[in-house]
Write a protein that holds these residues in place. Structure first.
Motif, PDB file in Angstrom:
ATOM      1  N   LEU A 192       0.833  -1.196   0.000  1.00  0.00           N
ATOM      2  CA  LEU A 192       0.000   0.000   0.000  1.00  0.00           C
ATOM      3  C   LEU A 192       0.870   1.249   0.000  1.00  0.00           C
ATOM      4  N   MET A 193       1.893   1.275   0.849  1.00  0.00           N
ATOM      5  CA  MET A 193       2.775   2.435   0.901  1.00  0.00           C
ATOM      6  C   MET A 193       3.603   2.562  -0.376  1.00  0.00           C
ATOM      7  N   THR A 194       3.995   1.431  -0.950  1.00  0.00           N
ATOM      8  CA  THR A 194       4.745   1.455  -2.204  1.00  0.00           C
ATOM      9  C   THR A 194       3.906   2.011  -3.337  1.00  0.00           C
ATOM     10  N   SER A 195       2.635   1.607  -3.403  1.00  0.00           N
ATOM     11  CA  SER A 195       1.766   2.105  -4.474  1.00  0.00           C
ATOM     12  C   SER A 195       1.583   3.611  -4.392  1.00  0.00           C
ATOM     13  N   VAL A 196       1.637   4.152  -3.173  1.00  0.00           N
ATOM     14  CA  VAL A 196       1.561   5.611  -3.002  1.00  0.00           C
ATOM     15  C   VAL A 196       2.829   6.263  -3.535  1.00  0.00           C
ATOM     16  N   PHE A 197       3.974   5.792  -3.067  1.00  0.00           N
ATOM     17  CA  PHE A 197       5.238   6.421  -3.426  1.00  0.00           C
ATOM     18  C   PHE A 197       5.601   6.186  -4.890  1.00  0.00           C
ATOM     19  N   ALA A 198       5.122   5.083  -5.463  1.00  0.00           N
ATOM     20  CA  ALA A 198       5.429   4.778  -6.860  1.00  0.00           C
ATOM     21  C   ALA A 198       4.847   5.807  -7.816  1.00  0.00           C
ATOM     22  N   CYS A 199       3.853   6.556  -7.365  1.00  0.00           N
ATOM     23  CA  CYS A 199       3.275   7.603  -8.217  1.00  0.00           C
ATOM     24  C   CYS A 199       4.305   8.678  -8.530  1.00  0.00           C
ATOM     25  N   GLN A 200       5.397   8.712  -7.755  1.00  0.00           N
ATOM     26  CA  GLN A 200       6.487   9.631  -8.051  1.00  0.00           C
ATOM     27  C   GLN A 200       7.077   9.337  -9.431  1.00  0.00           C
ATOM     28  N   GLY A 201       7.184   8.056  -9.769  1.00  0.00           N
ATOM     29  CA  GLY A 201       7.716   7.693 -11.079  1.00  0.00           C
ATOM     30  C   GLY A 201       6.825   8.162 -12.212  1.00  0.00           C
ATOM     31  N   PHE A 457      17.778   0.920  -9.677  1.00  0.00           N
ATOM     32  CA  PHE A 457      18.150   0.433  -8.351  1.00  0.00           C
ATOM     33  C   PHE A 457      18.009   1.503  -7.260  1.00  0.00           C
ATOM     34  N   GLN A 458      17.769   2.741  -7.657  1.00  0.00           N
ATOM     35  CA  GLN A 458      17.354   3.716  -6.651  1.00  0.00           C
ATOM     36  C   GLN A 458      15.948   3.379  -6.159  1.00  0.00           C
ATOM     37  N   ASN A 459      15.085   3.004  -7.088  1.00  0.00           N
ATOM     38  CA  ASN A 459      13.678   2.775  -6.738  1.00  0.00           C
ATOM     39  C   ASN A 459      13.373   1.330  -6.374  1.00  0.00           C
ATOM     40  N   PHE A 460      14.116   0.378  -6.913  1.00  0.00           N
ATOM     41  CA  PHE A 460      14.095  -0.976  -6.373  1.00  0.00           C
ATOM     42  C   PHE A 460      15.189  -1.001  -5.327  1.00  0.00           C
ATOM     43  N   GLY A 461      15.024  -0.144  -4.364  1.00  0.00           N
ATOM     44  CA  GLY A 461      16.064   0.065  -3.375  1.00  0.00           C
ATOM     45  C   GLY A 461      15.726   1.201  -2.434  1.00  0.00           C
ATOM     46  N   PRO A 462      16.721   2.009  -2.047  1.00  0.00           N
ATOM     47  CA  PRO A 462      16.558   2.917  -0.918  1.00  0.00           C
ATOM     48  C   PRO A 462      15.654   4.111  -1.149  1.00  0.00           C
ATOM     49  N   ASN A 463      15.474   4.567  -2.380  1.00  0.00           N
ATOM     50  CA  ASN A 463      14.581   5.705  -2.571  1.00  0.00           C
ATOM     51  C   ASN A 463      13.167   5.380  -2.107  1.00  0.00           C
ATOM     52  N   LEU A 464      12.747   4.131  -2.271  1.00  0.00           N
ATOM     53  CA  LEU A 464      11.429   3.697  -1.808  1.00  0.00           C
ATOM     54  C   LEU A 464      11.450   3.315  -0.329  1.00  0.00           C
ATOM     55  N   THR A 465      12.381   2.483   0.060  1.00  0.00           N
ATOM     56  CA  THR A 465      12.352   1.944   1.420  1.00  0.00           C
ATOM     57  C   THR A 465      12.630   3.000   2.475  1.00  0.00           C
ATOM     58  N   THR A 466      13.388   4.057   2.145  1.00  0.00           N
ATOM     59  CA  THR A 466      13.603   5.126   3.119  1.00  0.00           C
ATOM     60  C   THR A 466      12.324   5.914   3.371  1.00  0.00           C
ATOM     61  N   PHE A 467      11.352   5.816   2.474  1.00  0.00           N
ATOM     62  CA  PHE A 467      10.034   6.400   2.699  1.00  0.00           C
ATOM     63  C   PHE A 467       9.153   5.467   3.526  1.00  0.00           C
TER      64      PHE A 467
END
Length: 559
Positions: A192-201, A457-467
């Protein structure tokens, strides 16, 4: 079904106004029963099945992140357009002007993250949600109306409005993290949180697509403008205003839903200490998506821990909790050094590696507008290639990275994804740095591929998980504040990265230091590997378990 304090089930009705609430015993006479009831409410949240309400939460929060990303990263193209219109020689902004328009938003974002993060814990998630989006809409629209006069430079005006827009964007980070986190079931919270942050892409991609469409629409006019010996690109002025202004539209669509989203039951119960309302919210919001507050009903307060300066120091003064805060904050700092250093300077990097321009002159064939132009004067060609380059980066790297994370975050876990991302970024950036000269001269496509891979690998990685992680690991009364602190550390990294990039980039000649910047980014990625070691794995764990606080005696008596 929620149990009452005496063990009998709580009936659920079809109308939120007719919910039957449990007859809770006096707090002073049975604190154990109060704690059992609270745990039952939390269990209902943690084990809730999927419902359309979760789609609504993800959509309402996600539109905000779409808008944030569009507004932040549209400037990396718009700043190039501004250079053709407002620079002294109509080619590009000075390094200080370019830095100012790019760094104004992260500075505002840092302030907004701290301010709104704190206010959301003090005043409430619902009361603050939507206000930050109104600020974004207003400041974005104001940018499109900016102009200059004898005493006011347009770059200065844009810096002011982009700073204010940044404050609104900053407010979106903690609020759009903790609201989905506090509503979500533990087995799907990561997705759920990933689907929110993925809208950044998608916001990144939209900015590049709009730029390409606008530049293409004004192609003939721009080519006509650049025929003069001293061209004035007045039609490029239309382009950047349209590009920036269209960022208002998704925000306007979402603002009503943000202002009407319900308060999270966890905040109602643990911060407002209103167990009665929290119980009612569970049996309405998660079942039929409705929301009802009886303002005349008696409020039943419980003796839960309260946020205060002393309590804050006491909680984060414990080594186990301070370690997590430092790990989250520094990891976000490290990844934003790389993410914003690469993202906000993608046109510069694309030009530096030879994708967005040629070394001397470029030919433009367009009927009457045929001829050879100095690359600095070829506004249409440069803007077109930059737009296409950003589309490639989004489609080949940014967006796939988010959605691969979506597939694995609740099964593989947050910590392994973050470790993998930092490790791969370290390797990729080392290759880009030390192999820069050889690849630029003999294998330019390899540099573009590695640039896309770094974005992946920023987004399959720390750019997402740090959020995601800071939205899970802190107690409800400090969750938004702590998330805002961690996010602000990230924006500090973005600011340091932008300032450093601007001052280091041309040492030794145009873009000569670019390879060393990649090496510096690799070093910060490596430090992110070590800060990740400070973090716990959060998959399939409840928010209360992750808070490192005892839950059996959380309620201790009358407030």
């Amino acid at each position: 079904m929620l149990p009452q304090a005496d063990g009998h089930p709580l009936p659920v009705s079809d109308s939120p106004s007719s919910h039957s609430l449990p007859a809770l015993p006096p707090i002073s006479s049975d604190v154990h029963a109060e704690n059992e009831h609270r745990l039952a409410i939390l269990a209902e949240l943690d084990d809730a099945p999927f419902s359309p309400f979760f789609v609504k939460v993800a959509a309402v929060a996600g539109v905000g992140f779409f808008t944030d990303a569009y507004d932040i990263f549209a400037i990396n193209i718009a700043s190039t357009m501004l250079g053709y219109v407002y620079s002294a020689n109509h080619t590009k902004l000075t390094s200080n002007q370019d830095l100012a328009v790019k760094v104004a938003t992260p500075v505002g974002t840092l302030i907004g993250q701290l301010l709104f993060g704190w206010l959301a814990d003090v005043i409430g998630r619902k009361r603050m949600y939507g206000i930050e989006l109104v600020i974004i809409i207003f400041a974005t629209f104001a940018q499109t109306l900016s102009s200059q006069g004898p005493t006011v430079n347009i770059i200065g005006v844009l810096v002011v409005w982009r700073f204010l827009m940044g404050v609104g964007i900053g407010g979106d980070y903690p609020l759009s993290a903790v609201i989905p986190s506090e509503f979500a079931a533990k087995h799907s919270r990561g997705r759920l949180m990933t689907s929110v942050f993925a809208c950044q892409g998608w916001g990144n991609l939209a900015a590049a697509l709009v730029s390409l469409a606008v530049v293409s629409a004004f192609k003939s006019s721009i080519l006509h403008d650049q025929q003069a010996d001293q061209p004035v690109y007045r039609h490029v002025d239309f382009c950047w205003r349209i590009l920036i202004g269209l960022g208002c539209i998704p925000g306007v669509i979402a603002v009503y839903f943000r202002l009407t989203i319900p308060e999270t039951p966890r905040f109602t119960m643990d911060v407002e200490r209103n167990v009665r309302q929290a119980t009612d919210d569970i049996t309405s919001v998660l079942i039929d998506g409705t929301y009802w507050v009886d303002h005349e009903a008696a409020v039943r307060r419980v003796g839960a821990p309260r946020a205060s300066k002393r309590d804050f120091i006491g909680y984060f003064g414990q080594r186990k909790n301070l370690k997590i805060l430092i790990g989250c904050a520094y990891s976000w700092f490290a990844v934003d050094m790389v993410y914003y250093g690469l993202g906000l300077n993608s046109p510069i990097i694309l030009q530096g590696i030879g994708f967005a321009g040629l070394n001397s002159t470029t030919s433009v064939q367009n009927g009457a507008f045929a001829g050879s132009y100095n690359v600095d004067r070829d506004a249409y060609g440069s803007l077109h290639r930059i737009s296409v380059g950003n589309i490639i980066l989004s489609v080949a790297g940014l967006i796939p990275g988010y959605w691969v994370s979506f597939l694995f975050i609740d099964s593989w876990g947050r910590r392994p994804i973050q470790l993998l991302g930092f490790s791969m970024l370290t390797v990729i950036l080392i290759i880009m740095g030390f192999g820069y000269d050889a690849m630029k001269n003999h294998a330019n496509g390899a540099l573009v591929f590695l640039f896309c891979l770094a974005n992946f690998f920023q987004n399959f990685g720390p750019n997402l998980t740090t959020f995601v992680i800071p939205g899970e690991v802190f107690p409800t009364r400090y969750r938004s504040t702590a998330h805002g602190i961690c996010a602000a550390c990230g924006k500090l990294g973005a600011i340091v990265s932008q300032v450093g990039f601007a001052h280091l980039q041309n040492i030794g000649g145009d873009d000569h230091f670019l390879k060393h910047i990649f090496e510096i980014f690799a070093l910060f990625s490596l430090t992110g590997v070590f800060s990740t070691m400070l973090l716990p794995e959060t998959k399939l764990r409840t928010l209360e378990d992750l808070s490192n606080e005892k839950q059996d005696d959380f309620i201790q008596g009358r407030p």
